[in-house]
Design an enzyme around this catalytic site. Sequence first.
Site, PDB file in Angstrom:
ATOM      1  N   LYS A 122      43.174  53.067  41.338  1.00 56.32           N
ATOM      2  CA  LYS A 122      42.866  51.881  41.648  1.00 56.32           C
ATOM      3  C   LYS A 122      44.224  50.854  41.361  1.00 56.32           C
ATOM      4  O   LYS A 122      43.752  50.880  40.100  1.00 56.32           O
ATOM      5  CB  LYS A 122      41.396  51.414  41.726  1.00 56.32           C
ATOM      6  N   CYS A 173      42.859  46.051  36.154  1.00 61.05           N
ATOM      7  CA  CYS A 173      42.400  44.716  36.131  1.00 61.05           C
ATOM      8  C   CYS A 173      42.609  43.450  35.966  1.00 61.05           C
ATOM      9  O   CYS A 173      43.487  44.239  34.477  1.00 61.05           O
ATOM     10  CB  CYS A 173      41.055  44.681  35.547  1.00 61.05           C
ATOM     11  N   ILE A 196      45.284  47.453  46.997  1.00 63.55           N
ATOM     12  CA  ILE A 196      45.508  47.122  45.998  1.00 63.55           C
ATOM     13  C   ILE A 196      44.537  46.279  45.601  1.00 63.55           C
ATOM     14  O   ILE A 196      43.955  46.019  46.122  1.00 63.55           O
ATOM     15  CB  ILE A 196      46.695  46.267  46.071  1.00 63.55           C
TER      16      ILE A 196
END
Lengths: 258, 300
Positions: free
Chosen positions: B164, B129, B190
Site C-alpha cells: 500500500k 502511514c 493511495i
Amino acid sequence: MKNFGSSILNQKEIAIGYREMTISWPQSLEAPLPGQFLTVKVTENPAPLLRRPFALSGFDREKNTASLIYQLRGPATRLMATLEINSSIEVLSPLGNNFTLPEKDETPLLVAGGIGLGPVLYLARELDKNGFSPRLVVGGRTESFLPDLSNLKNGSIHYCSDDGSAGFRGTAVDYLKSLDWKELPSARLYSCGPQGMLNACHNLALEKNIPSEVSMEQMMACGVGACMGCAIEVIGPEQYARVCKEGPVFDSRRIKWT
Amino acid sequence: MDLTVKIRNKTLPNPVGVASGTFGYGEEYAQLTDLSALGALYTKALTVEPRPGNALPRLVETPAGMINSIGLANVGVERFLTEKIPYLETLTCPVILNVAGSTEEEYASVISRVDSQNAIWAYEVNISCPNVKHGGMAFGTDPVQVERLTKTLRKLTDKAIIMKLTPNVTDIALIAQAAEAGGADAISCINTVMGMVVDINSRKPAIPAISGGLSGPAIRPVGVAAVWRVSRVVTIPVIGLGGILTWEDAVQYLLAGADAIQIGTGNFVTPDASVKVLNGIISYMKEAGFQKIEDFHGHF
C-alpha cells in the site's frame, strides 16, 4: 442500530441559536435510551462530508418520533436549519451507551449546559414519566440562551444564568452547591455540556461522594467504533476510550480530567 | 458477467473492498451492510505490539474531506489472535490483513505470527502511514527499501502481498515498480495525503500531531492520477482508493487502470456504500457491454 430514511416532522428554535428537530422513527427499530445518539447525513453533497452526531433529546414510542437539539455552529447545522418539514434525512441510530438509571430512593440531579441539554432533557423526561422526581438544572449565559421547556410532572426545572437575567444567578454548578445537601441524602448526578462544567460536576460528585455520569463530546467520524477517531483519555488499563462505543456516557471517575 | 479479480493464485469475488482503518474488523458494520457482499475486507492495521494511538483530538474536517491522526491504534498481534480472529473466521468475504511496523523485523514478525491463520486471505503492507514517526512512510518513500522489504516478506508467506503506497512522494510509479520487483502481488494506492489545518483562533494546529492524513473526495483526483501512473508501469493488479463515495467515483478509478477499489472514508458517510458501489458498477458494466473488469481498461 440501523441506517434509515427519516422524515422531518417539526423544527423550531428553542433558544437563540438552538433548535429542536423532531423526526420519524421506524416502528421496527428499537427505542433509543437516554444518553444514546444518532448521526445525521446532512447532505448528499461531498461537503460538509461527515455525518453529525446528536444525542436524542426525546422519544415517543406511540407516535414513533424522536427529537434532537442542535446548535447553529457551522455549515452543517446551518444547512439542517434550512431543511423543510416533511423533507427526508438519513439517520443512523441508536448509537453508543446510555445513562444508568437511578436507584428507587435516589434523587436524580441533572445538569445541562448549552448544547448538552439534549441527552439530559431526554433522561429528565423519562425519569419523570417513571415516577422519579428529577431536578433538571439548565445553565446558560443569559435568558435568551435558555430554552423554554415544558414542565415536568414530578420533577422540577431550575434555570441558571451567568448574568442573573433568568432564575439563579451563577452557573449550574454554583446552583447545585447552593442546595441544602442534607435534604439530598442519596443524590445521583448526570451532566452534559462544556468540558469545564463537566469537570466541575465531577469534582462536586467527589466532594459529596455521590455517583456521577457525564456525557462526553469528541469530534467523530464513523460513529460505530471502527475508526478510533473519537477517543478520549480515560483512567484504567486502556489509555483511551471511544466516545461512540464505550461512551458517550462515562462514570465521571473514569475520565482523565485535564 | 465476470466480476472476479485475480491476485496471485486466488480470486476476489468482486472489485469492491473496504479500506483499512475505516471498517474495524467488520464486526462494527455487521448490522449496517452485507459483509458477505464485500470483495475484500481490509482490516485495521496490525502491529506486533499494541498501540494506544495518537494524542487528542485525532480528527478535523476539511472541505470535502477529513484529516486523521489515529496513529495506528490497534490491539497488537497477541490480542488480534485471541480477540479478532474468531470473528474474522466467521466471515465469508476475503479478509486482507493490513500490516504495519517501524522496522523490517516488525513487519516480518507480524506475518510470521499470523500466517497459519486460514481467516487471512492476503496481506496489505502499510508502507505509507503518515501519522507515526516510524509508521512505514520512511519505507514507502524509498524505492530501495520498498524492494528489500517486499522481498523479505515475500519469503515468509504463500499468501498474496499487496503493497500500500503513499502519494507523498515525487514519483509513485518508481515505488510501485520497486514493489513489483520485490515480488509484490498487487499495489494499493493511495494512502492518505499529508495535510494540515491551522486554528486561527488558538493560533495552533487543529490537531496536536500538527499534520495528518487527508482523505475523502478532496483527494480523489490525486488517487485516480496515481492509479493511472502506476498501472502504466506494473503488470500486477492495482487497487485504487482515495475519496470514493459513489459508484461513479469507483468507475473513474477502474477506467484509469484499477483492477479493484476500496472505499474508506465513504463508509463513514454511507455505511453500506460498498453494496451501493458494487451495484452501480454492475449496472454500468451492463450498459457498456463489459463482460469482465479488464474491459474497463484501455479506453485512453
